[in-house]
Write a protein that holds these residues in place. Structure first.
Motif, PDB file in Angstrom:
ATOM      1  N   ASP A   1      41.492  52.966  52.117  1.00  0.00           N
ATOM      2  CA  ASP A   1      41.499  54.420  52.257  1.00  0.00           C
ATOM      3  C   ASP A   1      40.480  55.078  51.341  1.00  0.00           C
ATOM      4  N   MET A   2      40.389  54.612  50.098  1.00  0.00           N
ATOM      5  CA  MET A   2      39.421  55.193  49.166  1.00  0.00           C
ATOM      6  C   MET A   2      37.994  54.982  49.636  1.00  0.00           C
ATOM      7  N   LEU A   3      37.697  53.769  50.088  1.00  0.00           N
ATOM      8  CA  LEU A   3      36.338  53.493  50.535  1.00  0.00           C
ATOM      9  C   LEU A   3      36.020  54.251  51.821  1.00  0.00           C
ATOM     10  N   SER A   4      36.973  54.309  52.737  1.00  0.00           N
ATOM     11  CA  SER A   4      36.736  55.009  53.996  1.00  0.00           C
ATOM     12  C   SER A   4      36.476  56.494  53.765  1.00  0.00           C
ATOM     13  N   GLU A   5      37.124  57.054  52.747  1.00  0.00           N
ATOM     14  CA  GLU A   5      36.938  58.477  52.453  1.00  0.00           C
ATOM     15  C   GLU A   5      35.633  58.744  51.717  1.00  0.00           C
ATOM     16  N   GLN A   6      35.312  57.901  50.723  1.00  0.00           N
ATOM     17  CA  GLN A   6      34.176  58.197  49.857  1.00  0.00           C
ATOM     18  C   GLN A   6      32.858  57.599  50.359  1.00  0.00           C
ATOM     19  N   VAL A   7      32.933  56.461  51.043  1.00  0.00           N
ATOM     20  CA  VAL A   7      31.714  55.834  51.596  1.00  0.00           C
ATOM     21  C   VAL A   7      32.012  55.374  53.021  1.00  0.00           C
ATOM     22  N   PRO A   8      32.172  56.310  53.941  1.00  0.00           N
ATOM     23  CA  PRO A   8      32.645  55.969  55.292  1.00  0.00           C
ATOM     24  C   PRO A   8      31.736  55.015  56.046  1.00  0.00           C
ATOM     25  N   ALA A   9      30.484  54.914  55.664  1.00  0.00           N
ATOM     26  CA  ALA A   9      29.567  54.023  56.388  1.00  0.00           C
ATOM     27  C   ALA A   9      29.596  52.591  55.866  1.00  0.00           C
ATOM     28  N   VAL A  10      30.324  52.324  54.806  1.00  0.00           N
ATOM     29  CA  VAL A  10      30.291  51.000  54.207  1.00  0.00           C
ATOM     30  C   VAL A  10      30.922  49.967  55.140  1.00  0.00           C
ATOM     31  N   VAL A  11      30.373  48.761  55.130  1.00  0.00           N
ATOM     32  CA  VAL A  11      30.893  47.649  55.928  1.00  0.00           C
ATOM     33  C   VAL A  11      31.875  46.846  55.079  1.00  0.00           C
ATOM     34  N   PHE A  12      33.013  46.494  55.670  1.00  0.00           N
ATOM     35  CA  PHE A  12      34.005  45.675  54.979  1.00  0.00           C
ATOM     36  C   PHE A  12      33.720  44.199  55.301  1.00  0.00           C
ATOM     37  N   ASN A  13      33.133  43.490  54.339  1.00  0.00           N
ATOM     38  CA  ASN A  13      32.835  42.067  54.488  1.00  0.00           C
ATOM     39  C   ASN A  13      33.964  41.246  53.863  1.00  0.00           C
ATOM     40  N   LEU A  14      34.437  40.240  54.577  1.00  0.00           N
ATOM     41  CA  LEU A  14      35.506  39.393  54.049  1.00  0.00           C
ATOM     42  C   LEU A  14      34.911  38.212  53.300  1.00  0.00           C
ATOM     43  N   GLU A  15      35.409  37.992  52.093  1.00  0.00           N
ATOM     44  CA  GLU A  15      35.012  36.809  51.303  1.00  0.00           C
ATOM     45  C   GLU A  15      36.290  36.074  50.930  1.00  0.00           C
ATOM     46  N   ILE A  16      36.616  35.054  51.688  1.00  0.00           N
ATOM     47  CA  ILE A  16      37.887  34.360  51.506  1.00  0.00           C
ATOM     48  C   ILE A  16      37.644  33.071  50.724  1.00  0.00           C
ATOM     49  N   ILE A  17      38.008  33.078  49.459  1.00  0.00           N
ATOM     50  CA  ILE A  17      37.857  31.905  48.591  1.00  0.00           C
ATOM     51  C   ILE A  17      39.254  31.469  48.172  1.00  0.00           C
ATOM     52  N   THR A  18      39.691  30.327  48.678  1.00  0.00           N
ATOM     53  CA  THR A  18      41.000  29.797  48.294  1.00  0.00           C
ATOM     54  C   THR A  18      40.813  28.368  47.798  1.00  0.00           C
ATOM     55  N   ALA A  19      41.878  27.603  47.739  1.00  0.00           N
ATOM     56  CA  ALA A  19      41.880  26.212  47.250  1.00  0.00           C
ATOM     57  C   ALA A  19      41.680  26.123  45.747  1.00  0.00           C
ATOM     58  N   GLU A  20      41.833  27.242  45.044  1.00  0.00           N
ATOM     59  CA  GLU A  20      41.730  27.228  43.585  1.00  0.00           C
ATOM     60  C   GLU A  20      43.107  27.430  42.962  1.00  0.00           C
ATOM     61  N   ALA A  21      43.344  26.775  41.836  1.00  0.00           N
ATOM     62  CA  ALA A  21      44.606  26.922  41.116  1.00  0.00           C
ATOM     63  C   ALA A  21      44.691  28.305  40.482  1.00  0.00           C
ATOM     64  N   PRO A  22      45.889  28.786  40.198  1.00  0.00           N
ATOM     65  CA  PRO A  22      46.005  30.060  39.479  1.00  0.00           C
ATOM     66  C   PRO A  22      45.285  30.003  38.143  1.00  0.00           C
ATOM     67  N   ARG A  23      44.744  31.145  37.747  1.00  0.00           N
ATOM     68  CA  ARG A  23      44.010  31.229  36.480  1.00  0.00           C
ATOM     69  C   ARG A  23      44.804  32.072  35.480  1.00  0.00           C
ATOM     70  N   LEU A  24      44.875  31.598  34.253  1.00  0.00           N
ATOM     71  CA  LEU A  24      45.583  32.322  33.197  1.00  0.00           C
ATOM     72  C   LEU A  24      44.699  33.411  32.612  1.00  0.00           C
ATOM     73  N   ILE A  25      45.249  34.621  32.498  1.00  0.00           N
ATOM     74  CA  ILE A  25      44.608  35.711  31.758  1.00  0.00           C
ATOM     75  C   ILE A  25      45.444  35.912  30.496  1.00  0.00           C
ATOM     76  N   PRO A  26      45.002  35.356  29.352  1.00  0.00           N
ATOM     77  CA  PRO A  26      45.866  35.255  28.169  1.00  0.00           C
ATOM     78  C   PRO A  26      45.873  36.505  27.299  1.00  0.00           C
TER      79      PRO A  26
END
Length: 228
Positions: free
Chosen positions: A121-146
């Protein structure tokens, strides 16, 4: 956190951007710098870089998966960077609390707890011409943010994080459930396993991509997919 001070890297980036500025302007394009939380900039730091370099020819590639690795809610990153977004890399993340801080793990769209509808919603309102590109990166273990350890490298990397931004990430993590994605997880640094594991990874990547496209179409209403 390496031997060269981070600000020196930033200064060099500014030097390069200013050097290529005339060529970029002549071509009628913009340089899109990705937000790379967990590796370099927080959103407010990237915004400052873009504004210093010059918004006439420098913008942002908004990656919605990176902020959580820097204890930053992707919604906050979008709020800060939306006016300068010229490209996107949309993905989802599961975030949940642990004693040491929080865990974060990339997932197919709709299988994390990031508010992707709000981001859309924010992007559609503020930059309506922007393209939504999907970047699907999985197969990684959870990462700790300590972040619970005041002496951790996390706080060395982000000593100037605003309390109000950090509080929103903690709230996001507290809403998450401690359930890592059920998937084939590769050892750190491995990208292309061989044999049966390689075939399993290919099938998993296809499935996660198809699930993400379906979510983008059915829930986010982003339109017909285009595969390059």
């Amino acid at each position: 956190l390496g031997p060269i001070p981070f600000q020196q890297h930033v200064d060099e980036v500014l030097h390069v951007l200013r050097a290529v500025g005339p060529v970029v302007r002549d071509q009628g394009v913009k340089v899109a710098i990705e937000n790379h939380g967990g590796v370099d900039f927080l959103a407010r730091e990237l915004r400052a870089l873009v504004e210093t370099a010059g918004t006439a020819y420098v913008g942002v590639c908004l990656d919605t998966g990176n902020p959580a690795y820097a204890a930053e809610d992707p919604v906050v990153a979008t709020e800060v960077l939306a006016p300068y977004v010229v490209a996107t890399q949309v993905r989802d993340t599961r975030v949940w609390t642990v004693a040491e801080g929080a865990m974060a793990q990339w997932t197919p769209l709709g299988q994390g707890n990031v508010d992707l509808v709000c981001i859309r919603d924010m992007l559609s309102e503020q930059v309506p011409a922007v393209v939504f590109n999907l970047e699907i990166i999985t197969a990684e273990a959870p990462r700790l943010i300590p972040y619970a350890d005041p002496g951790s490298d996390f706080w060395r990397a982000y000593p100037d994080m605003l309390a109000r931004d950090f509080a929103r990430f903690v709230t996001l993590a507290q809403r998450g459930r401690p359930e890592p994605l059920d998937q084939l997880t590769l050892p750190q640094g491995m990208r292309t396993p061989s044999g049966a594991a390689g075939e399993q990874l290919k099938e998993q990547q296809r499935r996660h991509f198809e699930e993400s496209v379906a979510y983008a179409l059915d829930v986010l209403g982003l339109g017909a997919p285009t595969i390059a």
